[in-house]
Design a protein around this motif. Structure first.
Motif, PDB file in Angstrom:
ATOM      1  N   PHE A   1      -0.874  13.598  32.114  1.00 43.33           N
ATOM      2  CA  PHE A   1      -1.206  14.176  31.222  1.00 43.33           C
ATOM      3  C   PHE A   1      -1.884  15.386  31.868  1.00 43.33           C
ATOM      4  CE2 PHE A   1      -4.220  16.286  28.432  1.00 43.33           C
ATOM      5  CZ  PHE A   1      -3.628  16.235  27.469  1.00 43.33           C
ATOM      6  N   SER A   2      -1.674  15.792  32.560  1.00 42.71           N
ATOM      7  CA  SER A   2      -2.973  17.292  33.259  1.00 42.71           C
ATOM      8  C   SER A   2      -1.892  17.430  33.560  1.00 42.71           C
ATOM      9  CB  SER A   2      -3.407  16.713  34.415  1.00 42.71           C
ATOM     10  OG  SER A   2      -2.800  16.060  35.691  1.00 42.71           O
ATOM     11  N   ASP A   3      -0.071  17.402  33.675  1.00 39.83           N
ATOM     12  CA  ASP A   3       0.880  18.021  34.471  1.00 39.83           C
ATOM     13  C   ASP A   3       1.219  18.346  33.061  1.00 39.83           C
ATOM     14  OD1 ASP A   3       0.864  16.911  37.055  1.00 39.83           O
ATOM     15  OD2 ASP A   3       1.735  15.806  36.615  1.00 39.83           O
ATOM     16  N   LEU A   4       1.262  17.819  31.677  1.00 36.86           N
ATOM     17  CA  LEU A   4       2.225  19.365  30.821  1.00 36.86           C
ATOM     18  C   LEU A   4       1.608  20.317  30.552  1.00 36.86           C
ATOM     19  CD1 LEU A   4       0.912  15.577  28.322  1.00 36.86           C
ATOM     20  CD2 LEU A   4       3.457  16.368  29.568  1.00 36.86           C
ATOM     21  N   THR A   5       2.191  20.852  29.898  1.00 34.88           N
ATOM     22  CA  THR A   5       1.901  22.858  30.110  1.00 34.88           C
ATOM     23  C   THR A   5       2.067  22.574  27.833  1.00 34.88           C
ATOM     24  OG1 THR A   5       4.092  23.168  30.006  1.00 34.88           O
ATOM     25  CG2 THR A   5       2.985  23.787  31.417  1.00 34.88           C
ATOM     26  N   PHE A   6       1.070  22.906  27.135  1.00 35.08           N
ATOM     27  CA  PHE A   6       1.007  23.234  25.939  1.00 35.08           C
ATOM     28  C   PHE A   6       1.658  24.686  25.558  1.00 35.08           C
ATOM     29  CE2 PHE A   6      -1.413  20.128  26.850  1.00 35.08           C
ATOM     30  CZ  PHE A   6      -1.158  19.279  25.760  1.00 35.08           C
ATOM     31  N   ILE A   7       2.096  24.690  24.495  1.00 36.73           N
ATOM     32  CA  ILE A   7       2.658  25.695  23.765  1.00 36.73           C
ATOM     33  C   ILE A   7       2.190  26.506  22.390  1.00 36.73           C
ATOM     34  CG2 ILE A   7       5.422  25.158  22.728  1.00 36.73           C
ATOM     35  CD1 ILE A   7       6.548  27.431  23.126  1.00 36.73           C
ATOM     36  N   SER A   8       2.184  28.058  22.403  1.00 36.78           N
ATOM     37  CA  SER A   8       1.086  28.014  21.176  1.00 36.78           C
ATOM     38  C   SER A   8       1.973  27.960  20.111  1.00 36.78           C
ATOM     39  CB  SER A   8       0.544  29.095  21.590  1.00 36.78           C
ATOM     40  OG  SER A   8       0.552  30.489  21.357  1.00 36.78           O
ATOM     41  N   ARG A   9       0.829  28.199  18.751  1.00 40.30           N
ATOM     42  CA  ARG A   9       2.157  27.983  17.988  1.00 40.30           C
ATOM     43  C   ARG A   9       3.016  29.658  17.405  1.00 40.30           C
ATOM     44  NH1 ARG A   9      -2.441  28.153  13.223  1.00 40.30           N
ATOM     45  NH2 ARG A   9      -4.181  30.364  14.178  1.00 40.30           N
ATOM     46  N   GLU A  10       1.838  30.317  18.339  1.00 41.47           N
ATOM     47  CA  GLU A  10       3.020  31.798  17.966  1.00 41.47           C
ATOM     48  C   GLU A  10       4.143  32.176  19.021  1.00 41.47           C
ATOM     49  OE1 GLU A  10      -1.424  32.074  16.336  1.00 41.47           O
ATOM     50  OE2 GLU A  10      -0.753  31.261  18.467  1.00 41.47           O
ATOM     51  N   GLU A  11       3.817  31.493  19.998  1.00 41.43           N
ATOM     52  CA  GLU A  11       4.954  31.606  21.028  1.00 41.43           C
ATOM     53  C   GLU A  11       6.370  30.703  20.450  1.00 41.43           C
ATOM     54  OE1 GLU A  11       3.427  31.066  25.726  1.00 41.43           O
ATOM     55  OE2 GLU A  11       2.674  29.787  24.023  1.00 41.43           O
ATOM     56  N   LEU A  12       5.848  29.439  19.844  1.00 37.43           N
ATOM     57  CA  LEU A  12       7.488  28.826  19.304  1.00 37.43           C
ATOM     58  C   LEU A  12       7.910  29.470  17.811  1.00 37.43           C
ATOM     59  CD1 LEU A  12       8.601  26.448  19.337  1.00 37.43           C
ATOM     60  CD2 LEU A  12       7.142  25.140  17.801  1.00 37.43           C
ATOM     61  N   ALA A  13       6.781  30.584  17.306  1.00 33.96           N
ATOM     62  CA  ALA A  13       7.224  30.936  16.785  1.00 33.96           C
ATOM     63  C   ALA A  13       8.199  31.831  16.986  1.00 33.96           C
ATOM     64  CB  ALA A  13       6.293  31.336  15.161  1.00 33.96           C
ATOM     65  N   GLU A  14       7.533  32.955  17.520  1.00 33.66           N
ATOM     66  CA  GLU A  14       8.566  34.163  18.582  1.00 33.66           C
ATOM     67  C   GLU A  14       9.968  33.778  19.091  1.00 33.66           C
ATOM     68  OE1 GLU A  14       8.544  37.793  19.198  1.00 33.66           O
ATOM     69  OE2 GLU A  14       7.126  37.195  18.282  1.00 33.66           O
ATOM     70  N   GLN A  15       9.960  32.717  19.558  1.00 25.63           N
ATOM     71  CA  GLN A  15      10.852  31.951  19.983  1.00 25.63           C
ATOM     72  C   GLN A  15      12.250  31.787  18.888  1.00 25.63           C
ATOM     73  OE1 GLN A  15      12.058  30.228  23.043  1.00 25.63           O
ATOM     74  NE2 GLN A  15      10.382  30.682  24.039  1.00 25.63           N
ATOM     75  N   PHE A  16      11.838  31.640  17.197  1.00 28.91           N
ATOM     76  CA  PHE A  16      12.820  32.293  16.741  1.00 28.91           C
ATOM     77  C   PHE A  16      13.080  32.823  16.431  1.00 28.91           C
ATOM     78  CE2 PHE A  16      11.057  27.527  15.659  1.00 28.91           C
ATOM     79  CZ  PHE A  16      11.895  27.118  14.639  1.00 28.91           C
ATOM     80  N   ARG A  17      11.691  34.130  16.301  1.00 24.30           N
ATOM     81  CA  ARG A  17      12.287  35.319  16.077  1.00 24.30           C
ATOM     82  C   ARG A  17      12.877  36.189  17.165  1.00 24.30           C
ATOM     83  NH1 ARG A  17       6.629  35.013  14.175  1.00 24.30           N
ATOM     84  NH2 ARG A  17       6.635  34.834  11.998  1.00 24.30           N
ATOM     85  N   ASN A  18      13.410  36.109  18.427  1.00 26.94           N
ATOM     86  CA  ASN A  18      13.808  36.504  18.967  1.00 26.94           C
ATOM     87  C   ASN A  18      15.319  35.141  19.229  1.00 26.94           C
ATOM     88  OD1 ASN A  18      12.329  37.883  20.040  1.00 26.94           O
ATOM     89  ND2 ASN A  18      11.084  37.028  21.675  1.00 26.94           N
ATOM     90  N   SER A  19      15.976  34.710  18.784  1.00 25.52           N
ATOM     91  CA  SER A  19      16.972  34.067  18.523  1.00 25.52           C
ATOM     92  C   SER A  19      17.830  34.607  17.815  1.00 25.52           C
ATOM     93  CB  SER A  19      16.458  32.740  17.437  1.00 25.52           C
ATOM     94  OG  SER A  19      18.170  32.187  17.384  1.00 25.52           O
ATOM     95  N   PRO A  20      19.057  34.578  17.937  1.00 28.48           N
ATOM     96  CA  PRO A  20      20.544  35.111  17.341  1.00 28.48           C
ATOM     97  C   PRO A  20      19.666  35.173  16.002  1.00 28.48           C
ATOM     98  CG  PRO A  20      20.751  34.146  19.085  1.00 28.48           C
ATOM     99  CD  PRO A  20      20.031  33.731  19.136  1.00 28.48           C
ATOM    100  N   SER A  21      19.612  34.001  14.906  1.00 30.55           N
ATOM    101  CA  SER A  21      19.529  33.560  13.645  1.00 30.55           C
ATOM    102  C   SER A  21      18.079  33.455  14.138  1.00 30.55           C
ATOM    103  CB  SER A  21      20.525  32.138  13.689  1.00 30.55           C
ATOM    104  OG  SER A  21      20.601  32.709  12.030  1.00 30.55           O
TER     105      SER A  21
END
Length: 157
Positions: free
Chosen positions: A6-26
């Protein structure tokens, strides 16, 4: 016993994930290099992140090898459940362990770059706060969330 914990896992925030969508070509769909795996069970009702794949945690035992194979070219794989406290992190661990079991030498995905092929390590992350926190901010945003039902979430938020 696996050396991945479990200590090896990393987390992504909802804002970071939403930004991935916004930076997507579509901007209306998840980027091609990203996979979102929703491991909620019966609590899957009431909406989901656009473009996510629903794999109930009760089916992970037999679906994880298939996931590892089908997601091998993805640069980022995001797991989540309702709160991402138990099922989401457990699914991410199961995925990482199965990935290592199937191919102990390979922890990378290959992508064509300007100078030929470039290797990038596949990132496996967990959505911090799960769908509960996601929907609090993005439930009404139809470019990020599908099938959101306010009446299911309004008293739980």
């Amino acid at each position: 016993m696996s050396d991945i914990s479990f200590s090896d896992l990393t987390f992504i925030s909802r804002e970071e994930l939403a930004e991935q969508f916004r930076n997507s070509p579509s901007a209306s769909q998840a980027p091609d290099n990203l996979a979102i795996i929703d491991v909620r069970d019966s609590d899957h009702v009431g909406g989901h992140i656009k473009g996510s794949t629903w794999v109930p945690s009760s089916e992970l035992d037999f679906k994880t090898p298939e996931l590892v194979r089908s997601l091998k070219d993805k640069e980022v794989v995001v797991f989540h459940c309702a709160l991402s406290q138990q099922r989401g992190p457990s699914a991410a661990l199961r995925y990482l362990r199965e990935k290592r079991r199937l191919d102990p030498e390979s922890t990378t995905v290959t992508k064509e770059g300007k100078g030929g092929k470039e290797k990038k390590e596949q990132r496996v992350v967990v959505l911090k706060g799960g769908f509960t926190q996601w929907q609090e901010k993005y439930g009404l945003d139809e470019t990020l969330t599908e099938g959101w039902q306010k009446d299911i979430w309004e008293f739980g938020s």
